[in-house]
Design a protein around this motif. Structure first.
Motif, PDB file in Angstrom:
ATOM      1  N   PRO A  85       0.820  -1.223   0.000  1.00  0.00           N
ATOM      2  CA  PRO A  85       0.000   0.000   0.000  1.00  0.00           C
ATOM      3  C   PRO A  85       0.850   1.268   0.000  1.00  0.00           C
ATOM      4  O   PRO A  85       0.494   2.253  -0.657  1.00  0.00           O
ATOM      5  CB  PRO A  85      -0.812  -0.124   1.298  1.00  0.00           C
ATOM      6  N   VAL A 112       0.625   4.036  -3.034  1.00  0.00           N
ATOM      7  CA  VAL A 112       0.296   5.450  -2.837  1.00  0.00           C
ATOM      8  C   VAL A 112       1.356   6.340  -3.471  1.00  0.00           C
ATOM      9  O   VAL A 112       1.050   7.325  -4.146  1.00  0.00           O
ATOM     10  CB  VAL A 112       0.157   5.760  -1.330  1.00  0.00           C
ATOM     11  N   GLY A 140      -2.653   9.346  -3.641  1.00  0.00           N
ATOM     12  CA  GLY A 140      -3.471   8.882  -2.522  1.00  0.00           C
ATOM     13  C   GLY A 140      -4.504   7.869  -2.954  1.00  0.00           C
ATOM     14  O   GLY A 140      -5.076   7.969  -4.041  1.00  0.00           O
ATOM     15  N   ILE A 141      -4.741   6.867  -2.118  1.00  0.00           N
ATOM     16  CA  ILE A 141      -5.699   5.812  -2.436  1.00  0.00           C
ATOM     17  C   ILE A 141      -6.929   5.964  -1.550  1.00  0.00           C
ATOM     18  O   ILE A 141      -6.819   5.964  -0.312  1.00  0.00           O
ATOM     19  CB  ILE A 141      -5.075   4.420  -2.233  1.00  0.00           C
ATOM     20  N   ALA A 159      -2.780   0.354  -9.125  1.00  0.00           N
ATOM     21  CA  ALA A 159      -2.668   1.736  -8.646  1.00  0.00           C
ATOM     22  C   ALA A 159      -2.405   2.691  -9.803  1.00  0.00           C
ATOM     23  O   ALA A 159      -2.981   3.780  -9.882  1.00  0.00           O
ATOM     24  CB  ALA A 159      -1.553   1.837  -7.611  1.00  0.00           C
ATOM     25  N   PRO A 204      -7.931   1.578  -7.156  1.00  0.00           N
ATOM     26  CA  PRO A 204      -7.526   1.338  -5.772  1.00  0.00           C
ATOM     27  C   PRO A 204      -8.267   0.198  -5.106  1.00  0.00           C
ATOM     28  O   PRO A 204      -7.740  -0.449  -4.197  1.00  0.00           O
ATOM     29  CB  PRO A 204      -7.828   2.673  -5.072  1.00  0.00           C
ATOM     30  N   SER A 237      -6.100   3.138   7.193  1.00  0.00           N
ATOM     31  CA  SER A 237      -7.065   3.046   6.090  1.00  0.00           C
ATOM     32  C   SER A 237      -8.430   3.584   6.489  1.00  0.00           C
ATOM     33  O   SER A 237      -9.213   4.002   5.629  1.00  0.00           O
ATOM     34  CB  SER A 237      -7.192   1.598   5.615  1.00  0.00           C
ATOM     35  N   GLN A 267      -8.963   7.205   3.399  1.00  0.00           N
ATOM     36  CA  GLN A 267      -7.968   7.431   2.360  1.00  0.00           C
ATOM     37  C   GLN A 267      -6.577   7.168   2.922  1.00  0.00           C
ATOM     38  O   GLN A 267      -6.310   7.388   4.101  1.00  0.00           O
ATOM     39  CB  GLN A 267      -8.032   8.861   1.832  1.00  0.00           C
ATOM     40  N   LEU A 268      -5.687   6.662   2.048  1.00  0.00           N
ATOM     41  CA  LEU A 268      -4.275   6.515   2.383  1.00  0.00           C
ATOM     42  C   LEU A 268      -3.518   7.665   1.733  1.00  0.00           C
ATOM     43  O   LEU A 268      -3.471   7.767   0.508  1.00  0.00           O
ATOM     44  CB  LEU A 268      -3.725   5.171   1.883  1.00  0.00           C
ATOM     45  N   SER A 269      -2.930   8.523   2.550  1.00  0.00           N
ATOM     46  CA  SER A 269      -2.193   9.673   2.032  1.00  0.00           C
ATOM     47  C   SER A 269      -0.712   9.330   1.901  1.00  0.00           C
ATOM     48  O   SER A 269      -0.254   8.268   2.334  1.00  0.00           O
ATOM     49  CB  SER A 269      -2.361  10.865   2.976  1.00  0.00           C
ATOM     50  N   ARG A 270       0.064  10.231   1.304  1.00  0.00           N
ATOM     51  CA  ARG A 270       1.501  10.009   1.147  1.00  0.00           C
ATOM     52  C   ARG A 270       2.197   9.943   2.500  1.00  0.00           C
ATOM     53  O   ARG A 270       3.120   9.159   2.697  1.00  0.00           O
ATOM     54  CB  ARG A 270       2.114  11.117   0.283  1.00  0.00           C
ATOM     55  N   ALA A 295       1.553   6.645   3.861  1.00  0.00           N
ATOM     56  CA  ALA A 295       2.331   5.652   3.116  1.00  0.00           C
ATOM     57  C   ALA A 295       3.748   5.565   3.646  1.00  0.00           C
ATOM     58  O   ALA A 295       4.297   4.467   3.829  1.00  0.00           O
ATOM     59  CB  ALA A 295       2.339   6.018   1.631  1.00  0.00           C
TER      60      ALA A 295
END
Length: 337
Positions: free
Chosen positions: A89, A93, A98-99, A240, A245, A299, A304-307, A310
């Motif tokens: 993940p 990202v 972002g995912i 990705a 995502p 998550s 959302q998964l941000s940088r 990550a």
């Protein structure tokens, strides 16, 4: 020194073979999912996940049946699960931005995966309680029997049933233009390449353990785990880049669920019963629980998964590798051996 270099080259070659086989297998798996009209979540959580988990399944079977190293196989599964949760993940990202997560992924896939972690740890605990192996002054051991191994497999059956219900409610149309016979052929060819590559990884891990005087399962958690996780990495990063995502995270969680509930028990079902060292299993599973909690919390926040998140996942994996390095150098001794 020459021996270590040779073993590292063997591991590199095995990784390359696994990569090639995985590319064929994943392409075939995606085509099969489209041919049968499966929805995106089922495609990622079942078809792609089972296909990309073939290296982990092969590592357990080969380590157990050919080399008598069941704990190496378990170590590769746990190490691969940690790699999948933290590295894939994180890289996805950084590669694709972002995912966004979904409630279906967080509350269905993630929670079922947590249940998988708990059930495998419970299985090992029951083995120690009801099938103890007598060791005078030694570590706590137990035999994992076939009836115990059936417990996580049955749980995976429940997981497949929930995915079947999702597929039954889907309105995805099947693609009749895909040549099924040719696609299944490349699926099988990919599996063969993966088995050959994983055997090289397992042999390298055992050789490195002998060369450094450390248990081979430590190398299984790193060398075999990272090499066998390449299919998951390939699938997730490709998804990705394509801005899918749902497939990225569903593949990670579905692959880990398959590894824990099927790949580990299959070794026991084939061999009959296998001993486990509780002093090794608990710290390994403990770190996996920690990685699972961190992944779920990240998550869920903002869906959302941000940088920044990550990078947090990647730093935690770096700490995991450093811990195993300190264990191999005997600077710390959480894993007693």
């Amino acid at each position: 020194m020459f021996e270590v270099v040779t073993l590292l080259l063997m591991a590199t070659a095995g990784t390359a073979v696994v990569w090639k086989g995985s590319a064929w297998l994943e392409d075939a798996a995606n085509k099969l999912a489209v041919a049968y009209g499966l929805p995106a979540v089922v495609q990622g959580a079942v078809i792609a996940a089972v296909g990309s988990s073939t290296p982990e399944l092969a590592s357990v079977l080969l380590a157990t049946l050919l080399h008598g190293e069941f704990e190496l196989g378990v170590g590769s599964i746990v190490g691969s699960a940690v790699f999948n949760l933290l590295v894939i993940p994180g890289l996805a990202v950084l590669v694709g931005g972002g995912i966004d997560t979904t409630r279906e992924l967080v509350y269905k896939e993630s929670l079922f995966y947590m249940l998988a972690v708990a059930s495998l740890l419970l299985t090992f605990s029951l083995a120690v309680i009801y099938n103890p192996v007598e060791t005078v002054g030694g570590p706590i051991r137990g035999d994992v029997s076939r009836p115990l191994a059936l417990f996580p497999v049955a749980l995976y059956g429940l997981y497949l049933f929930t995915q079947y219900l999702d597929a039954a409610e889907s309105d995805e149309a099947a693609d009749a233009s895909i040549a099924l016979a040719r696609t299944w052929f490349w699926f099988v060819v990919g599996l063969v390449f993966i088995v050959v590559g994983v055997e090289a990884l397992v042999r390298a891990a055992i050789g490195l353990g002998d060369a450094f005087g450390t248990p081979s399962f430590l190398w299984g958690m790193t060398v075999v785990a990272a090499g066998s996780s390449l299919p998951d990495t390939f699938v997730s990063l490709t998804a990705a880049k394509a801005d899918r995502p749902t497939v990225t995270l569903a593949n990670v969680l579905g692959s880990n669920t398959f590894d824990l509930l099927v790949a580990v028990p299959v070794g026991v079902l084939v061999a009959g019963s296998l001993p486990v060292n509780f002093a090794h299993i608990v710290p390994m599973m403990g770190f996996l629980v920690l990685a699972t909690i961190v992944f779920f919390a990240i998550s869920r926040t903002g869906m959302q998964l941000s940088r920044r998140e990550a990078w947090s996942l990647l730093v935690l994996y770096a700490a995991f590798v450093c811990w195993l390095l300190l264990e191999s150098l005997r600077i710390v001794s959480v894993l007693e051996f």
